[in-house]
Write a protein that holds these residues in place. Structure first.
Motif, PDB file in Angstrom:
ATOM      1  N   PRO A 180       0.825  -1.203   0.000  1.00  0.00           N
ATOM      2  CA  PRO A 180       0.000   0.000   0.000  1.00  0.00           C
ATOM      3  C   PRO A 180       0.865   1.262   0.000  1.00  0.00           C
ATOM      4  O   PRO A 180       1.872   1.336   0.703  1.00  0.00           O
ATOM      5  N   ARG A 181       0.460   2.227  -0.817  1.00  0.00           N
ATOM      6  CA  ARG A 181       1.185   3.495  -0.918  1.00  0.00           C
ATOM      7  C   ARG A 181       0.270   4.652  -0.501  1.00  0.00           C
ATOM      8  O   ARG A 181      -0.946   4.570  -0.622  1.00  0.00           O
ATOM      9  N   PHE A 182       0.894   5.724  -0.049  1.00  0.00           N
ATOM     10  CA  PHE A 182       0.136   6.944   0.230  1.00  0.00           C
ATOM     11  C   PHE A 182       0.923   8.128  -0.313  1.00  0.00           C
ATOM     12  O   PHE A 182       2.145   8.123  -0.366  1.00  0.00           O
ATOM     13  N   GLU A 183       0.184   9.126  -0.763  1.00  0.00           N
ATOM     14  CA  GLU A 183       0.841  10.321  -1.296  1.00  0.00           C
ATOM     15  C   GLU A 183       0.087  11.566  -0.855  1.00  0.00           C
ATOM     16  O   GLU A 183      -1.117  11.548  -0.620  1.00  0.00           O
ATOM     17  N   TYR A 184       0.853  12.665  -0.742  1.00  0.00           N
ATOM     18  CA  TYR A 184       0.309  13.926  -0.249  1.00  0.00           C
ATOM     19  C   TYR A 184       1.169  15.065  -0.793  1.00  0.00           C
ATOM     20  O   TYR A 184       2.319  14.863  -1.189  1.00  0.00           O
ATOM     21  N   SER A 185       0.616  16.256  -0.774  1.00  0.00           N
ATOM     22  CA  SER A 185       1.357  17.426  -1.223  1.00  0.00           C
ATOM     23  C   SER A 185       2.312  17.893  -0.124  1.00  0.00           C
ATOM     24  O   SER A 185       1.908  18.043   1.037  1.00  0.00           O
ATOM     25  N   HIS A 186       3.560  18.102  -0.505  1.00  0.00           N
ATOM     26  CA  HIS A 186       4.543  18.609   0.443  1.00  0.00           C
ATOM     27  C   HIS A 186       4.763  20.091   0.192  1.00  0.00           C
ATOM     28  O   HIS A 186       5.552  20.484  -0.663  1.00  0.00           O
ATOM     29  N   MET A 187       3.975  20.907   0.895  1.00  0.00           N
ATOM     30  CA  MET A 187       4.036  22.364   0.816  1.00  0.00           C
ATOM     31  C   MET A 187       3.809  22.892  -0.612  1.00  0.00           C
ATOM     32  O   MET A 187       4.259  23.987  -0.939  1.00  0.00           O
ATOM     33  N   GLY A 188       3.186  22.108  -1.442  1.00  0.00           N
ATOM     34  CA  GLY A 188       2.941  22.517  -2.816  1.00  0.00           C
ATOM     35  C   GLY A 188       4.136  22.356  -3.734  1.00  0.00           C
ATOM     36  O   GLY A 188       4.041  22.560  -4.932  1.00  0.00           O
ATOM     37  N   TYR A 189       5.271  21.987  -3.169  1.00  0.00           N
ATOM     38  CA  TYR A 189       6.469  21.790  -3.978  1.00  0.00           C
ATOM     39  C   TYR A 189       6.381  20.517  -4.812  1.00  0.00           C
ATOM     40  O   TYR A 189       6.785  20.483  -5.970  1.00  0.00           O
ATOM     41  N   VAL A 221       1.500  21.118   4.829  1.00  0.00           N
ATOM     42  CA  VAL A 221       1.680  19.764   4.306  1.00  0.00           C
ATOM     43  C   VAL A 221       0.273  19.233   4.108  1.00  0.00           C
ATOM     44  O   VAL A 221      -0.552  19.282   5.024  1.00  0.00           O
ATOM     45  N   GLY A 222      -0.032  18.766   2.926  1.00  0.00           N
ATOM     46  CA  GLY A 222      -1.398  18.423   2.551  1.00  0.00           C
ATOM     47  C   GLY A 222      -2.128  17.521   3.524  1.00  0.00           C
ATOM     48  O   GLY A 222      -1.588  16.514   3.984  1.00  0.00           O
ATOM     49  N   ASP A 223      -3.354  17.904   3.825  1.00  0.00           N
ATOM     50  CA  ASP A 223      -4.231  17.090   4.657  1.00  0.00           C
ATOM     51  C   ASP A 223      -4.829  15.944   3.828  1.00  0.00           C
ATOM     52  O   ASP A 223      -5.090  14.871   4.347  1.00  0.00           O
ATOM     53  N   GLU A 224      -5.038  16.201   2.552  1.00  0.00           N
ATOM     54  CA  GLU A 224      -5.601  15.193   1.644  1.00  0.00           C
ATOM     55  C   GLU A 224      -4.524  14.159   1.305  1.00  0.00           C
ATOM     56  O   GLU A 224      -3.424  14.513   0.886  1.00  0.00           O
TER      57      GLU A 224
END
Length: 188
Positions: free
Chosen positions: A33-42, A173-176
């Motif tokens: 299983p993988r998870f991904e999120y936005s890191h400060m929009g970078y 840091v993205g909540d989504e």
């Protein structure tokens, strides 16, 4: 008349065998299983869990099934040993207190003969929330190397870190979070 009865019994038993639930155990090397999120929009950061156990029961004829999966939260793999330790801390996974993540379901949704989603409960950090997995692929066939029947699937879901008491640094840091779950399993 005897031939008709024999044919009816044979058909009944063949149908019952086809409609029987089948149990598959997750195959460790191909279930990450993988998870991904936005890191400060970078950038979009991607991480995975390396240790997962569980089973899937599916009755494709009856369009029913269940899932029982346990993820070892300490097996999180960000690609950085110091960051692995950081997100295992109290502000995020808190693996000392909550060493596992679970997903349990007994609600499969089919569109015709195609499995399209699984409705279940995801538990992270002691918080349980309903999460629907969208199934984007499912294939069952004999495994050419294992010489057993196997099923594989890809599923996705979207959750919020803050729903599981892991919202530190949000929204910077993205909540989504997008969960992507590739699964391969072997019939028992």
């Amino acid at each position: 008349m005897k031939k008709l009865i024999a044919l009816t019994l044979a058909t009944t038993f063949a149908t019952a065998a086809y409609a029987a639930p089948e149990t598959y155990v997750l195959e460790q090397n191909h279930t990450k299983p993988r998870f991904e999120y936005s890191h400060m929009g970078y950038s979009t950061q991607q991480s995975r869990f390396d240790t997962v156990t569980g089973k899937i029961i599916i009755d494709r004829a009856a369009h029913t099934g269940s899932v029982d999966v346990t993820i070892d939260a300490k097996s999180v793999n960000t690609g950085s040993t110091p960051f692995n330790a950081h997100i295992q801390g109290e502000d995020f996974f808190n693996t000392e207190k909550y060493p596992t993540i679970t997903y349990q379901s007994d609600k499969f949704k089919f569109d015709g003969d195609k499995l399209v989603s699984i409705e279940g409960n995801l538990t992270i950090k002691g918080v349980t929330k309903p999460v629907t997995l969208t199934v984007t692929a499912l294939k069952c066939m004999p495994h050419p190397m294992m010489k057993k029947d196997a099923c594989g699937a890809d599923a996705t879901a979207h959750i919020k870190r803050s729903d599981f008491n892991m919202g530190k640094y949000a929204p910077l840091v993205g909540d989504e979070v997008t969960l992507t779950i590739p699964v391969e399993s072997i019939k028992q």
